[in-house]
Design a protein around this motif. Structure first.
Motif, PDB file in Angstrom:
ATOM      1  N   GLY A  30       0.801  -1.219   0.000  1.00 43.87           N
ATOM      2  CA  GLY A  30       0.000   0.000   0.000  1.00 43.87           C
ATOM      3  C   GLY A  30       0.833   1.268   0.000  1.00 43.87           C
ATOM      4  O   GLY A  30       0.316   2.367  -0.164  1.00 43.87           O
ATOM      5  N   ARG A  31       2.162   1.136   0.196  1.00 50.37           N
ATOM      6  CA  ARG A  31       3.034   2.319   0.230  1.00 50.37           C
ATOM      7  C   ARG A  31       3.835   2.403  -1.069  1.00 50.37           C
ATOM      8  O   ARG A  31       3.858   1.466  -1.863  1.00 50.37           O
ATOM      9  CB  ARG A  31       3.991   2.236   1.423  1.00 50.37           C
ATOM     10  CG  ARG A  31       3.238   2.080   2.733  1.00 50.37           C
ATOM     11  CD  ARG A  31       4.176   2.032   3.914  1.00 50.37           C
ATOM     12  NE  ARG A  31       3.571   1.236   4.972  1.00 50.37           N
ATOM     13  CZ  ARG A  31       4.233   0.500   5.848  1.00 50.37           C
ATOM     14  NH1 ARG A  31       5.552   0.470   5.824  1.00 50.37           N
ATOM     15  NH2 ARG A  31       3.599  -0.201   6.780  1.00 50.37           N
ATOM     16  N   ALA A  32       4.530   3.517  -1.233  1.00 53.02           N
ATOM     17  CA  ALA A  32       5.251   3.774  -2.492  1.00 53.02           C
ATOM     18  C   ALA A  32       6.296   2.704  -2.756  1.00 53.02           C
ATOM     19  O   ALA A  32       6.565   2.354  -3.907  1.00 53.02           O
ATOM     20  CB  ALA A  32       5.902   5.151  -2.435  1.00 53.02           C
ATOM     21  N   ASP A  33       6.907   2.170  -1.706  1.00 50.01           N
ATOM     22  CA  ASP A  33       7.975   1.177  -1.883  1.00 50.01           C
ATOM     23  C   ASP A  33       7.479  -0.255  -1.724  1.00 50.01           C
ATOM     24  O   ASP A  33       8.235  -1.156  -1.367  1.00 50.01           O
ATOM     25  CB  ASP A  33       9.129   1.456  -0.910  1.00 50.01           C
ATOM     26  CG  ASP A  33       8.652   1.616   0.532  1.00 50.01           C
ATOM     27  OD1 ASP A  33       7.438   1.815   0.747  1.00 50.01           O
ATOM     28  OD2 ASP A  33       9.477   1.523   1.450  1.00 50.01           O
ATOM     29  N   GLU A  34       6.200  -0.466  -2.020  1.00 47.41           N
ATOM     30  CA  GLU A  34       5.626  -1.817  -1.942  1.00 47.41           C
ATOM     31  C   GLU A  34       6.381  -2.829  -2.802  1.00 47.41           C
ATOM     32  O   GLU A  34       6.795  -2.514  -3.916  1.00 47.41           O
ATOM     33  CB  GLU A  34       4.158  -1.766  -2.407  1.00 47.41           C
ATOM     34  CG  GLU A  34       3.564  -3.144  -2.658  1.00 47.41           C
ATOM     35  CD  GLU A  34       2.077  -3.111  -2.988  1.00 47.41           C
ATOM     36  OE1 GLU A  34       1.350  -2.235  -2.483  1.00 47.41           O
ATOM     37  OE2 GLU A  34       1.629  -3.973  -3.767  1.00 47.41           O
ATOM     38  N   ARG A  35       6.574  -4.031  -2.273  1.00 44.67           N
ATOM     39  CA  ARG A  35       7.120  -5.116  -3.087  1.00 44.67           C
ATOM     40  C   ARG A  35       6.444  -6.420  -2.691  1.00 44.67           C
ATOM     41  O   ARG A  35       6.391  -6.765  -1.514  1.00 44.67           O
ATOM     42  CB  ARG A  35       8.629  -5.229  -2.865  1.00 44.67           C
ATOM     43  CG  ARG A  35       9.361  -5.810  -4.075  1.00 44.67           C
ATOM     44  CD  ARG A  35      10.859  -5.892  -3.847  1.00 44.67           C
ATOM     45  NE  ARG A  35      11.169  -6.731  -2.714  1.00 44.67           N
ATOM     46  CZ  ARG A  35      12.028  -6.415  -1.756  1.00 44.67           C
ATOM     47  NH1 ARG A  35      12.662  -5.262  -1.775  1.00 44.67           N
ATOM     48  NH2 ARG A  35      12.256  -7.246  -0.759  1.00 44.67           N
ATOM     49  N   VAL A  36       5.892  -7.098  -3.665  1.00 49.63           N
ATOM     50  CA  VAL A  36       5.221  -8.370  -3.382  1.00 49.63           C
ATOM     51  C   VAL A  36       5.873  -9.443  -4.222  1.00 49.63           C
ATOM     52  O   VAL A  36       6.083  -9.261  -5.423  1.00 49.63           O
ATOM     53  CB  VAL A  36       3.707  -8.282  -3.697  1.00 49.63           C
ATOM     54  CG1 VAL A  36       3.030  -9.626  -3.435  1.00 49.63           C
ATOM     55  CG2 VAL A  36       3.050  -7.185  -2.870  1.00 49.63           C
ATOM     56  N   GLU A  37       6.227 -10.542  -3.589  1.00 48.81           N
ATOM     57  CA  GLU A  37       6.895 -11.613  -4.317  1.00 48.81           C
ATOM     58  C   GLU A  37       6.235 -12.943  -3.988  1.00 48.81           C
ATOM     59  O   GLU A  37       5.976 -13.245  -2.826  1.00 48.81           O
ATOM     60  CB  GLU A  37       8.366 -11.644  -3.905  1.00 48.81           C
ATOM     61  CG  GLU A  37       9.259 -11.892  -5.089  1.00 48.81           C
ATOM     62  CD  GLU A  37      10.713 -11.553  -4.778  1.00 48.81           C
ATOM     63  OE1 GLU A  37      11.554 -12.391  -5.035  1.00 48.81           O
ATOM     64  OE2 GLU A  37      10.955 -10.432  -4.258  1.00 48.81           O
ATOM     65  N   VAL A  38       5.972 -13.719  -5.033  1.00 49.17           N
ATOM     66  CA  VAL A  38       5.404 -15.058  -4.846  1.00 49.17           C
ATOM     67  C   VAL A  38       6.497 -16.063  -5.135  1.00 49.17           C
ATOM     68  O   VAL A  38       7.141 -16.007  -6.175  1.00 49.17           O
ATOM     69  CB  VAL A  38       4.214 -15.280  -5.804  1.00 49.17           C
ATOM     70  CG1 VAL A  38       3.730 -16.736  -5.735  1.00 49.17           C
ATOM     71  CG2 VAL A  38       3.079 -14.317  -5.473  1.00 49.17           C
ATOM     72  N   THR A  39       6.729 -16.972  -4.198  1.00 47.78           N
ATOM     73  CA  THR A  39       7.754 -17.981  -4.396  1.00 47.78           C
ATOM     74  C   THR A  39       7.269 -19.299  -3.792  1.00 47.78           C
ATOM     75  O   THR A  39       6.060 -19.489  -3.601  1.00 47.78           O
ATOM     76  CB  THR A  39       9.105 -17.492  -3.802  1.00 47.78           C
ATOM     77  OG1 THR A  39      10.104 -18.467  -4.055  1.00 47.78           O
ATOM     78  CG2 THR A  39       9.020 -17.230  -2.319  1.00 47.78           C
ATOM     79  N   THR A  40       8.205 -20.204  -3.540  1.00 47.24           N
ATOM     80  CA  THR A  40       7.844 -21.481  -2.908  1.00 47.24           C
ATOM     81  C   THR A  40       8.695 -21.655  -1.658  1.00 47.24           C
ATOM     82  O   THR A  40       9.722 -20.970  -1.492  1.00 47.24           O
ATOM     83  CB  THR A  40       8.142 -22.668  -3.848  1.00 47.24           C
ATOM     84  OG1 THR A  40       9.538 -22.636  -4.174  1.00 47.24           O
ATOM     85  CG2 THR A  40       7.301 -22.598  -5.121  1.00 47.24           C
ATOM     86  N   LEU A  41       8.281 -22.579  -0.819  1.00 47.20           N
ATOM     87  CA  LEU A  41       9.023 -22.806   0.424  1.00 47.20           C
ATOM     88  C   LEU A  41      10.478 -23.180   0.123  1.00 47.20           C
ATOM     89  O   LEU A  41      11.395 -22.718   0.799  1.00 47.20           O
ATOM     90  CB  LEU A  41       8.323 -23.910   1.240  1.00 47.20           C
ATOM     91  CG  LEU A  41       8.861 -24.186   2.637  1.00 47.20           C
ATOM     92  CD1 LEU A  41       8.916 -22.909   3.481  1.00 47.20           C
ATOM     93  CD2 LEU A  41       8.011 -25.248   3.335  1.00 47.20           C
ATOM     94  N   GLY A  42      10.681 -23.969  -0.944  1.00 48.99           N
ATOM     95  CA  GLY A  42      12.038 -24.395  -1.291  1.00 48.99           C
ATOM     96  C   GLY A  42      12.950 -23.235  -1.672  1.00 48.99           C
ATOM     97  O   GLY A  42      14.172 -23.306  -1.495  1.00 48.99           O
TER      98      GLY A  42
END
Ligand code: SAH
Length: 257
Positions: A202-214
């Protein structure tokens, strides 16, 4: 300011700016004579003429709650602010604890707890519906509870098949805890289990990453990050030209709705 009729509002600011602030919270912030809170949270609230502010350190929750209660008991209209929801690893429980330990008069104060969007809901919304079925929230901070308790809870939650939202996954003072939690999770979950890192959502420096447990150890996490660990049912759905969806189906396989 009259000698009676004080009020204390414990206000959730949501994870970011005012677009995720409820109208109720907005009204309480506008009406308050005094705001108490951690500095960076207070900075999100627009200044108002005549309104005073008490900034305090992140670790001073009890003292901040007591100061706000004392002021409200003397007749003032006071608001304490929290990031996200005040009831989730935040000020509302600190205020309740001070009321329990404090003078009897604090129990008859006009107290209102105003909910906010908690971080796990904001992060989940960015990627799809990872919290679509049973989930739990854990704080990885061992400032207020022993690490053994945290590890036992991570173990039990993963063993029971919950999706897990991890608050406070890492900070400069707590660099190893998230790795230890991954070790524990790997005893229950496949390396392909979806993991979502949402930072400053929600902020200017937002970062969302989808990965796996491995592969999760390759992603950096800090104080502004929330991590969602999928359950064995959670799926990653690739979409051409778009970020993948992460979701946990409403029904466990084999059960019809
Ligand atoms: N009361 C807050 C949580 C306080 S604990 C709430 O309901 O959200 C602080 C933790 O919340 C951080 O370490 C991080 O895990 C999470 N958090 C808060 N704001 C966030 C944001 N904008 N994006 C991602 N995580 C956030």
């Amino acid at each position: 300011m009259s000698g009676r009729g004080g009020r204390l509002a414990v206000v959730g600011l949501g994870p970011a700016d005012a677009r995720w602030l409820t109208a109720e919270a907005q009204d309480a912030l506008a009406a308050a004579e005094t705001l108490h809170g951690y500095g960076p949270y207070l900075d999100r609230v627009p200044a108002r003429p005549g309104q005073t502010r008490h900034r305090s350190d992140n670790r001073e929750e009890g003292a901040r709650a007591a100061a706000a209660l004392e002021q409200a008991a003397s007749g003032a209209n006071v608001a304490v602010v929290s990031g996200g929801d005040p009831g989730v690893f935040a000020m509302a429980a600190a205020v309740c604890a001070e009321i329990e330990a404090g003078p009897p008069a604090w129990r008859s104060l006009d107290l209102a707890i105003m909910p906010g969007i908690t971080a796990m809901l904001a992060v989940a919304a960015r990627v799809g519906a990872p919290l679509g079925h049973d989930f739990c929230a854990l704080s990885l901070s061992d400032n207020l509870k022993p690490w053994e308790v945290i590890e036992r809870r991570v173990d039990a939650a993963a063993g029971a098949g919950f999706v897990i939202a991890l608050y406070n996954p890492a900070s400069r003072a707590r660099p190893w805890q998230l790795g230890a939690a991954f070790d524990c999770l790997e005893r229950h979950l496949a390396a392909t289990t979806p993991v979502v890192f949402g930072r400053a959502v929600g902020r200017a420096d937002e970062r969302v990453e989808v990965t796996t447990l491995g592969a999760a150890r390759e992603v950096a996490a800090d104080m502004a990050t929330l991590v969602i660990i999928g359950s064995p049912q959670t799926r990653i759905l690739a979409r051409p030209g778009r970020t993948p969806l992460v979701y946990t189906p409403r029904a466990i396989a084999g059960v019809s709705a």
